[in-house]
Write a protein that holds these residues in place. Structure first.
Motif, short mmCIF file in Angstrom:
data_model
loop_
_atom_site.label_atom_id
_atom_site.label_comp_id
_atom_site.label_asym_id
_atom_site.label_seq_id
_atom_site.Cartn_x
_atom_site.Cartn_y
_atom_site.Cartn_z
N THR A 91 -5.65 2.30 -0.78
CA THR A 91 -5.58 1.46 -1.98
C THR A 91 -6.96 1.06 -2.45
O THR A 91 -7.27 1.12 -3.65
CB THR A 91 -4.74 0.19 -1.69
OG1 THR A 91 -3.44 0.57 -1.25
CG2 THR A 91 -4.63 -0.66 -2.95
N SER A 130 1.93 -5.53 1.24
CA SER A 130 2.57 -4.85 0.11
C SER A 130 2.55 -5.74 -1.13
O SER A 130 2.33 -5.26 -2.25
CB SER A 130 4.02 -4.49 0.45
OG SER A 130 4.07 -3.51 1.46
N TRP A 153 -3.16 2.46 4.67
CA TRP A 153 -2.78 2.27 3.27
C TRP A 153 -3.69 1.29 2.55
O TRP A 153 -3.92 1.41 1.34
CB TRP A 153 -1.33 1.84 3.18
CG TRP A 153 -0.40 3.00 3.31
CD1 TRP A 153 0.42 3.30 4.37
CD2 TRP A 153 -0.22 4.06 2.36
NE1 TRP A 153 1.09 4.47 4.15
CE2 TRP A 153 0.73 4.95 2.92
CE3 TRP A 153 -0.76 4.34 1.11
CZ2 TRP A 153 1.13 6.12 2.26
CZ3 TRP A 153 -0.35 5.48 0.44
CH2 TRP A 153 0.57 6.34 1.01
N ASN A 206 -0.46 1.75 10.17
CA ASN A 206 -0.03 2.11 8.81
C ASN A 206 -0.67 1.21 7.77
O ASN A 206 -1.12 1.67 6.72
CB ASN A 206 1.49 2.03 8.70
CG ASN A 206 2.19 3.11 9.49
OD1 ASN A 206 1.60 4.15 9.79
ND2 ASN A 206 3.44 2.87 9.86
N ILE A 207 -0.72 -0.08 8.06
CA ILE A 207 -1.33 -1.03 7.14
C ILE A 207 -2.81 -0.71 6.94
O ILE A 207 -3.32 -0.70 5.82
CB ILE A 207 -1.18 -2.47 7.67
CG1 ILE A 207 0.28 -2.90 7.61
CG2 ILE A 207 -2.05 -3.44 6.86
CD1 ILE A 207 0.87 -2.93 6.22
N ASP A 257 3.56 -6.13 6.89
CA ASP A 257 3.83 -5.10 5.89
C ASP A 257 4.27 -5.73 4.57
O ASP A 257 3.85 -5.32 3.49
CB ASP A 257 4.90 -4.14 6.40
CG ASP A 257 5.20 -3.04 5.40
OD1 ASP A 257 4.29 -2.23 5.10
OD2 ASP A 257 6.34 -2.98 4.90
N SER A 258 5.12 -6.77 4.66
CA SER A 258 5.59 -7.46 3.47
C SER A 258 4.44 -8.16 2.76
O SER A 258 4.32 -8.08 1.53
CB SER A 258 6.67 -8.48 3.85
OG SER A 258 7.06 -9.24 2.73
N LYS A 278 -1.07 -5.65 -2.46
CA LYS A 278 -1.36 -4.37 -3.11
C LYS A 278 -0.64 -4.25 -4.45
O LYS A 278 -1.22 -3.83 -5.45
CB LYS A 278 -0.96 -3.21 -2.19
CG LYS A 278 -1.80 -3.05 -0.95
CD LYS A 278 -1.49 -1.73 -0.24
CE LYS A 278 -0.04 -1.67 0.19
NZ LYS A 278 0.28 -0.42 0.90
N THR A 279 0.64 -4.62 -4.47
CA THR A 279 1.43 -4.50 -5.69
C THR A 279 0.89 -5.39 -6.79
O THR A 279 0.75 -4.96 -7.94
CB THR A 279 2.90 -4.86 -5.41
OG1 THR A 279 3.43 -3.98 -4.42
CG2 THR A 279 3.74 -4.75 -6.68
#
Length: 273
Positions: free
Chosen positions: A102, A182, A98, A94-95, A178-179, A185-186
């Motif tokens: 991105t 994320s 994404w 998943n990482i 994931d944390s 990316k954010t």
């Protein structure tokens, strides 16, 4: 006053045109994401996980600045005492997907802007349409500057602060991948979009939804919000907080300046019509 060259279209026609804008933009993101697949090793090792290494360029810069200002090694980073782990079976897949999407969005951003410009251009004056290239260039430049600011300033400061923060020596930092991703990316996307504020204010002022007086009135609140953000994402030292806060405040002041110019030209056009 020049008449707008507006093609007569029904509401459903506009929706159909918007749908194709979204389709073409999404296709561009997917194509760029596929291209980034071939550079995945570099993207993850050097870019995504770059801020986890003490040798990262931002950490070296602050260490050199610390020596120059006479603070010795007070803000030098010599180690990152944490690990990044995966706790889900499909987590890394998943990482991977994404991160590619991105990266595809960032690379395709100028094309997305061009599609948006084509969508709104029928409602613009002929003289405004001539500024298409300038609009796409400036908006893309601001976005990429924001992305770089987020990556080289916000991300490493956040990583350093969160990695070294501890409520007890009994607790060891072991971050879920994931944390971590994320957060990266954010920070990068949010910074890129924040740097688009002058462009957004330009159009909002033309539509009469925002005025320079409104922006000046709420300047003090904007300053407080920026300082709070800077305090949250940076270590508790003045140098780091100023480094984050100053560019954001400059962007806000630039937005006020642009709004004032647009409002002045708008008033001049109304008086001459």
């Amino acid at each position: 006053m020049a008449e707008k060259n507006i093609k007569e279209m029904s509401f459903l026609d506009h929706l159909e045109e918007l749908r194709w804008v979204l389709v073409r933009s999404s296709a561009a993101v997917v194509i760029m994401a596929i291209i980034t697949y071939f550079f995945a090793d570099f993207i993850f090792e050097e870019i995504i996980f770059g801020p986890t290494k003490p040798s990262f360029v931002t950490y070296r810069f602050f260490c050199d600045a610390s020596h120059y200002l006479g603070f010795a090694d007070s803000i030098c980073i010599t180690e990152m005492d944490f690990i990044i782990q995966n706790t889900e079976m499909e987590g890394q897949v998943n990482i991977f997907v994404w991160v590619c999407i991105t990266a595809g969005f960032i690379l395709a951003f100028p094309y997305i802007l061009w599609q948006l410009w084509k969508f709104i251009s029928p409602a613009l004056y002929d003289k405004e349409k001539k500024h298409a290239k300038a609009f796409i260039f400036i908006a893309s430049l601001l976005f990429f500057l924001g992305v770089l600011f987020g990556y080289f300033v916000i991300v490493p400061m956040s990583v350093n602060f969160l990695a070294t923060f501890s409520i007890s020596t009994m607790v060891k930092n072991q971050f879920n991948i994931d944390s971590y991703v994320s957060m990266v990316k954010t920070a990068v996307i949010a910074s890129g979009l924040f740097f688009e504020l002058p462009i957004i204010i330009y159009f909002l002022t033309k539509l009469g939804l925002v005025t320079p007086d409104f922006l000046r009135k709420y300047r003090k609140y904007a300053i407080v919000i920026v300082l709070i953000i800077a305090a949250i994402v940076t270590p508790p030292d003045v140098v780091s907080q100023v480094t984050v806060a100053v560019p954001m405040l400059i962007i806000y002041e630039a937005s006020i300046f642009i709004s004032a110019i647009v409002a002045k030209n708008k008033l001049k056009n109304e008086q001459s019509s």
